[in-house]
Each structure stands twice: as structure tokens, then as C-alpha cells.
Design a protein around this motif. Structure first.
Motif, PDB file in Angstrom:
ATOM      1  N   PRO A 350      -4.473   5.580  84.723  1.00  0.00           N
ATOM      2  CA  PRO A 350      -3.155   5.076  84.346  1.00  0.00           C
ATOM      3  C   PRO A 350      -2.949   4.924  82.848  1.00  0.00           C
ATOM      4  O   PRO A 350      -1.848   5.142  82.345  1.00  0.00           O
ATOM      5  N   SER A 351      -3.995   4.526  82.118  1.00  0.00           N
ATOM      6  CA  SER A 351      -3.824   4.257  80.690  1.00  0.00           C
ATOM      7  C   SER A 351      -5.043   4.703  79.899  1.00  0.00           C
ATOM      8  O   SER A 351      -6.190   4.582  80.356  1.00  0.00           O
ATOM      9  N   TYR A 352      -4.778   5.202  78.708  1.00  0.00           N
ATOM     10  CA  TYR A 352      -5.859   5.586  77.798  1.00  0.00           C
ATOM     11  C   TYR A 352      -6.796   4.423  77.515  1.00  0.00           C
ATOM     12  O   TYR A 352      -8.009   4.596  77.404  1.00  0.00           O
ATOM     13  N   TRP A 353      -6.242   3.217  77.422  1.00  0.00           N
ATOM     14  CA  TRP A 353      -7.032   2.058  77.010  1.00  0.00           C
ATOM     15  C   TRP A 353      -8.105   1.710  78.041  1.00  0.00           C
ATOM     16  O   TRP A 353      -9.165   1.188  77.682  1.00  0.00           O
ATOM     17  N   GLY A 354      -7.846   2.005  79.299  1.00  0.00           N
ATOM     18  CA  GLY A 354      -8.855   1.754  80.313  1.00  0.00           C
ATOM     19  C   GLY A 354     -10.089   2.606  80.106  1.00  0.00           C
ATOM     20  O   GLY A 354     -11.224   2.115  80.154  1.00  0.00           O
ATOM     21  N   GLY A 355      -9.896   3.897  79.833  1.00  0.00           N
ATOM     22  CA  GLY A 355     -11.036   4.785  79.625  1.00  0.00           C
ATOM     23  C   GLY A 355     -11.770   4.491  78.330  1.00  0.00           C
ATOM     24  O   GLY A 355     -12.996   4.406  78.302  1.00  0.00           O
ATOM     25  N   ALA A 356     -11.016   4.313  77.225  1.00  0.00           N
ATOM     26  CA  ALA A 356     -11.637   4.103  75.920  1.00  0.00           C
ATOM     27  C   ALA A 356     -12.459   2.815  75.890  1.00  0.00           C
ATOM     28  O   ALA A 356     -13.556   2.774  75.316  1.00  0.00           O
ATOM     29  N   THR A 357     -11.943   1.765  76.519  1.00  0.00           N
ATOM     30  CA  THR A 357     -12.653   0.484  76.496  1.00  0.00           C
ATOM     31  C   THR A 357     -13.791   0.462  77.512  1.00  0.00           C
ATOM     32  O   THR A 357     -14.876  -0.063  77.230  1.00  0.00           O
ATOM     33  N   SER A 358     -13.589   1.059  78.691  1.00  0.00           N
ATOM     34  CA  SER A 358     -14.646   1.112  79.700  1.00  0.00           C
ATOM     35  C   SER A 358     -15.857   1.873  79.182  1.00  0.00           C
ATOM     36  O   SER A 358     -17.007   1.538  79.505  1.00  0.00           O
ATOM     37  N   PHE A 359     -15.618   2.881  78.345  1.00  0.00           N
ATOM     38  CA  PHE A 359     -16.691   3.681  77.766  1.00  0.00           C
ATOM     39  C   PHE A 359     -17.666   2.781  77.001  1.00  0.00           C
ATOM     40  O   PHE A 359     -18.884   2.856  77.170  1.00  0.00           O
ATOM     41  N   PHE A 360     -17.128   1.885  76.170  1.00  0.00           N
ATOM     42  CA  PHE A 360     -17.996   1.018  75.380  1.00  0.00           C
ATOM     43  C   PHE A 360     -18.522  -0.172  76.159  1.00  0.00           C
ATOM     44  O   PHE A 360     -19.609  -0.675  75.867  1.00  0.00           O
ATOM     45  N   TRP A 361     -17.773  -0.646  77.163  1.00  0.00           N
ATOM     46  CA  TRP A 361     -18.338  -1.673  78.033  1.00  0.00           C
ATOM     47  C   TRP A 361     -19.592  -1.141  78.720  1.00  0.00           C
ATOM     48  O   TRP A 361     -20.619  -1.812  78.789  1.00  0.00           O
ATOM     49  N   GLY A 362     -19.512   0.095  79.230  1.00  0.00           N
ATOM     50  CA  GLY A 362     -20.664   0.687  79.902  1.00  0.00           C
ATOM     51  C   GLY A 362     -21.831   0.891  78.966  1.00  0.00           C
ATOM     52  O   GLY A 362     -22.981   0.557  79.292  1.00  0.00           O
ATOM     53  N   MET A 363     -21.570   1.416  77.781  1.00  0.00           N
ATOM     54  CA  MET A 363     -22.629   1.693  76.828  1.00  0.00           C
ATOM     55  C   MET A 363     -23.306   0.411  76.349  1.00  0.00           C
ATOM     56  O   MET A 363     -24.545   0.328  76.274  1.00  0.00           O
ATOM     57  N   SER A 364     -22.505  -0.606  76.040  1.00  0.00           N
ATOM     58  CA  SER A 364     -23.051  -1.848  75.490  1.00  0.00           C
ATOM     59  C   SER A 364     -23.829  -2.637  76.535  1.00  0.00           C
ATOM     60  O   SER A 364     -24.918  -3.148  76.260  1.00  0.00           O
ATOM     61  N   ILE A 365     -23.279  -2.737  77.734  1.00  0.00           N
ATOM     62  CA  ILE A 365     -23.963  -3.481  78.794  1.00  0.00           C
ATOM     63  C   ILE A 365     -25.253  -2.792  79.195  1.00  0.00           C
ATOM     64  O   ILE A 365     -26.281  -3.445  79.445  1.00  0.00           O
ATOM     65  N   ALA A 366     -25.251  -1.462  79.243  1.00  0.00           N
ATOM     66  CA  ALA A 366     -26.456  -0.722  79.638  1.00  0.00           C
ATOM     67  C   ALA A 366     -27.619  -1.029  78.718  1.00  0.00           C
ATOM     68  O   ALA A 366     -28.775  -1.152  79.165  1.00  0.00           O
ATOM     69  N   MET A 367     -27.340  -1.186  77.427  1.00  0.00           N
ATOM     70  CA  MET A 367     -28.420  -1.401  76.466  1.00  0.00           C
ATOM     71  C   MET A 367     -29.022  -2.803  76.548  1.00  0.00           C
ATOM     72  O   MET A 367     -30.041  -3.071  75.908  1.00  0.00           O
ATOM     73  N   LEU A 368     -28.424  -3.670  77.324  1.00  0.00           N
ATOM     74  CA  LEU A 368     -29.001  -4.998  77.530  1.00  0.00           C
ATOM     75  C   LEU A 368     -30.151  -4.971  78.528  1.00  0.00           C
ATOM     76  O   LEU A 368     -30.969  -5.893  78.558  1.00  0.00           O
ATOM     77  N   PHE A 369     -30.216  -3.912  79.331  1.00  0.00           N
ATOM     78  CA  PHE A 369     -31.206  -3.842  80.402  1.00  0.00           C
ATOM     79  C   PHE A 369     -32.375  -2.952  79.990  1.00  0.00           C
ATOM     80  O   PHE A 369     -32.210  -1.751  79.731  1.00  0.00           O
ATOM     81  N   HIS A 370     -33.534  -3.526  79.933  1.00  0.00           N
ATOM     82  CA  HIS A 370     -34.745  -2.821  79.506  1.00  0.00           C
ATOM     83  C   HIS A 370     -35.027  -1.564  80.330  1.00  0.00           C
ATOM     84  O   HIS A 370     -35.343  -0.506  79.742  1.00  0.00           O
TER      85      HIS A 370
END
Length: 463
Positions: A350-370
């Protein structure tokens, strides 16, 4: 209930001029981009090797700095800037050469603190003063194309450099990853197959993630990639924040000396010149997205981008000095997000902002897990190489499409050639007189001596 917008309008936001957008309120999370981000966490983690070697930062603190930097990327999309941002990558060799001139330890860290904070103030000043908006508006097409083409050729040069690992050390795994990623992102035949086969469209919605996974598996089979180790040693990464602040920030080290601030000025200007190329690419990519999706208007404002980038550099420079600095855009990441958005229907994304922000949520959260970090780390060269290859492809076709005359193409070519020498040439033993500065000077001279013709332009306008 996610906020709705009128056809052709901007996605709703709150907090007035701040243009605040929050998940589940102003946009939905896009799981495809979230997963892409998780897999591509290998790209930012790739800088940890240089941070440990050049700055003497322990690996645990280097990873923590990368995680903090990644979460700060969200400042852009959260506050109305569409940039999928990243580092000022092209200048990394220059920063390293500059820093090794200082004694390893606190002195070298202070030199980086001075450089990064100075770069932050340059961004803020040029943004708030409005200078950058005027420069971008009146910047000649031939010089724009030269900067963009130079950025693309510089990225491609690293891919095919035998000293780099991409083609020379992992030809099979990287070749498979690159081929599949290009088929998914750019192939005309691939686009047709997507429409015919639902399963292929579903796979393609994950962007370069399928290519990365295929290359990783091929690398494990061929031995080009070592199997991950220590995956289940712990659940979360170590977070030695206290040690980081005490040993690697102004909190424990104090402010840099006046001499360090002065010596960082020329390199700070060079870093901004390099970042300016990313700004021009960003503007072009957002314009492409607007043309492809008429249902949503994506606002790009250079002032907002500059101020947020400046704030990131000042904050990180003071408390988590970051070797590659904070840039206004990550071309390959921007392309990955925009590609899915452009070829999706409003119902699918539906919106560009969903994809652009989800991209960094996924990347940042993933790096918290060893475990995720340990699984991804062996393939960091594939992930980083894919982003360089995509950047080279995009910058090349954008630059060539911008030029309308052979004269413009010639100026752009000379500028590009001089810009990519930034890793090899340094006139008068000064980083200021490296490729980017020389490229801008040459481009200016060639534009005004060969292309600029005000009398003809005035007659054409009168006619």
C-alpha cells in the motif's frame, strides 16, 4: 487501523512539520522487506573487520556500534525522509589513510570523532541554510551524470578487482547470487514470468534475498564459504555499552584537540562531496518511483535529508564514532526497496513507507540475535558484493539516461574517470586533492568552457 490516503497524495503522518510515521498507525509492516533486511544485515556487519583493525575496537563493541548505527537509520523514514540511508562508502579508504596518521588508541579515536562531528555540522549547515537546495536545482546535467557514473564505476571496479574477494575468491557462489538477483530485479523476461507464475512473483517479492541464499548454499557446497561456527553460544549479542562510552567516545576520552579539528576540515569537505553523489542518485530513484506508482506521492526534501544525516553524524561521532561515517543514502538498499514497491500493486504494498521502514526494522532487529549474526557472517562478502554490483548497474544506466548530447556524455565520462581515482591519487599529499575534488574541478572547467552557452539558451527561451 492503518491510516488511508487519497489517490496520488502523500501517506498520512502526524506531529506536523516532523512528519512522524509510526508502524501500524501510518503504514503496515511488509514482511518481505523485513526478511530482506534480516538477510542483508551481513552488509553493515562487513565494516567490523576494518573497525577492529584500524581503530583497535574489540569485535563485540564494533558489532554494537553497527547495531546502533542501523537503528538510527530509522530516523529518516520515521520523520518523513524516504532515504534508505547508509555510509559515505566511497571515502572509506581515505578515512583509513587519514586515521592511520595518528597513533593507535585514544588519539586515533579522537581524530575520527573530530572528523565525523565536523561532517555532521557541514550537513546541518548546508541543509538549514538552503544552499544545497539551490545547488541541486542548478547543478548541470553533465556534472550530475559524471558524479553518478563515477560512483557506479567505482563500485564495479571493486567487484572485478582481483584483490577483492567477490570474483577472485568466490566466482561460483557470487556468480550464482549475482545472476539470480539481476534476473529478479532487472530482467524483462523475468518480469513477464512473474505475471504468469504466482510462485515466481512470490519469490521475486523478496528481492535479492533468494539470490543471496542460493549463493550462500553454493559457497558451502564448493568450499568458497566456510560453515558458520558458534551459532548457539548465546541468544543475544554482547552489549558492552559502558566500555564503549568509556574507551571510544567523548564521554571517556574527552574532546579532540584544536589541531585535530583543523586537520579534519579538508577530509570532511571531501566526505560531503562524495555524499553529494548519493543525494543526486537518491533524487533520481525517488523520481522513478513516483513515475511508476501514481497512487502515492513520495516527498523528497533535501533539507530534511541533510539535517537528519547531520544529526546522525554528530550523535554517533560523539558517542559511537563510526568509521564509514553516516551517509544520506545507500544506493543498493534504496534500489531493493524501490524495486519491490514499483512492481507491486497498491493492494500488494500500500505505501512506500511500509517497505522502506520494514527493511531497516528487519536488519536492525536481526543483528541483536547472536545466532543470526553468526549464520550470516561467513557470507558477508556475497551480501556486500551484491550491493556494490547493484549500485554500479543503477548508477550507470541513470547517468547515461540523463545525458542528452554527446558533449554531456563526454564531460560525464571524464568526470567519472577522475572521480574513481580517489583510491589511487592524492595530489600534494592532501586528501582534499583526491579524486572527488579533482572531478568537480574538471567538470566545472569543462562545463563552462565547452557546454555553457548563455546567449544560445536565452535565444531558445525567447523563441
Amino acid at each position: 487501523m492503518v491510516a488511508k490516503r487519497e489517490y496520488g497524495a502523500e501517506q498520512p503522518f502526524s506531529a506536523g512539520p516532523l512528519m512522524l510515521r509510526l508502524p501500524f498507525v501510518h503504514y503496515r509492516l511488509e514482511y518481505q522487506d523485513f526478511i530482506q533486511g534480516m538477510i542483508l544485515c551481513c552488509v553493515p556487519l562487513g565494516i567490523t573487520a576494518a573497525m577492529t583493525k584500524v581503530l583497535g575496537i574489540p569485535i563485540e563493541i564494533a558489532v554494537l556500534m553497527v547495531v546502533i548505527n542501523n537503528f538510527l537509520y530509522l530516523l529518516h523514514t520515521t520523520f518523513g525522509d524516504p532515504s534508505v540511508c547508509g555510509w559515505i562508502t566511497a571515502g572509506i579508504p581515505l578515512y583509513i589513510s587519514y586515521l592511520v596518521g595518528y597513533a593507535e588508541g585514544p588519539e586515533r579515536i579522537k581524530a575520527l570523532i573530530a572528523l565525523q562531528i565536523l561532517v555532521g555540522f557541514i550537513f546541518v549547515f548546508l541543509g538549514l541554510s538552503g544552499i544545497v537546495k539551490k545547488v541541486i536545482t542548478h547543478f548541470p546535467i553533465s556534472m550530475r551524470a559524471g558524479i553518478i557514473l563515477g560512483a557506479g564505476l567505482s563500485a564495479l571496479n571493486r567487484i572485478f578487482d582481483p584483490k577483492q574477494p567477490y570474483v577472485s575468491k568466490m566466482p561460483i557462489s557470487f556468480g550464482i547470487a549475482a545472476f539470480l538477483s539481476f534476473i529478479i530485479l532487472f530482467s524483462r523476461r523475468g518480469m513477464e514470468y512473474r505475471e504468469k507464475h504466482g510462485w515466481l512473483k512470490w519469490v521475486a517479492s523478496y528481492g535479492i534475498a533468494p539470490g543471496f541464499v542460493a549463493g550462500y548454499v553454493a559457497g558451502l557446497i564448493t568450499g568458497e564459504i566456510a560453515p558458520p561456527t558458534g551459532v548457539f553460544d548465546q541468544l543475544l549479542i554482547s552489549m558492552p555499552a559502558g566500555e564503549m562510552l568509556q574507551n571510544f567516545s567523548i564521554v571517556g576520552l574527552g574532546f579532540p584537540s584544536a589541531a585535530m579539528w583543523i586537520s579534519a576540515i579538508s577530509l570532511g569537505i571531501v566526505a560531503y562531496v562524495l555524499a553529494f553523489g548519493d543525494i543526486i542518485v537518491l533524487e533520481s530513484l525517488i523520481a522513478e518511483a513516483d513515475a511508476a506508482r501514481k497512487d502515492e506521492k513520495i516527498p523528497y526534501r533535501s533539507v530534511r535529508n541533510h539535517v537528519i544525516t547531520g544529526i546522525r553524524n554528530i550523535g554517533e561521532g560523539a558517542f559511537t564514532p563510526f568509521l564509514p561515517l553516516c551517509g544520506p543514502q545507500w544506493t543498493a538498499g534504496q534500489a531493493v526497496v524501490l524495486n519491490r514497491y514499483k512492481f507491486s500493486t497498491p493492494e500488494e504494498e500500500p505505501s512506500y513507507w511500509g517497505g522502506a521502514t520494514s527493511f531497516f526494522w528487519g536488519m536492525s532487529i536481526a543483528m541483536l540475535f547472536h545466532p543470526i549474526v553468526q549464520i550470516i557472517m561467513p557470507a558477508i562478502s556475497i551480501g556486500f558484493g551484491l550491493t556494490l554490483l547493484i549500485q554500479g548497474y543503477l548508477c550507470s544506466y541513470i547517468a547515461l539516461a540523463m545525458c542528452k548530447t554527446n558533449l554531456q556524455r563526454g564531460i560525464a565520462g571524464i568526470m567519472a574517470a577522475s572521480l574513481i581515482t580517489s583510491n589511487y591519487i592524492e595530489l600534494w599529499n592532501s586528501p582534499f586533492w583526491s579524486g572527488p575534488t579533482v572531478a568537480l574541478i574538471l567538470g566545472t572547467i569543462l562545463f563552462f568552457s565547452l557546454e555553457y552557452y548563455p546567449e544560445k539558451n536565452n535565444k531558445e527561451q525567447e523563441g
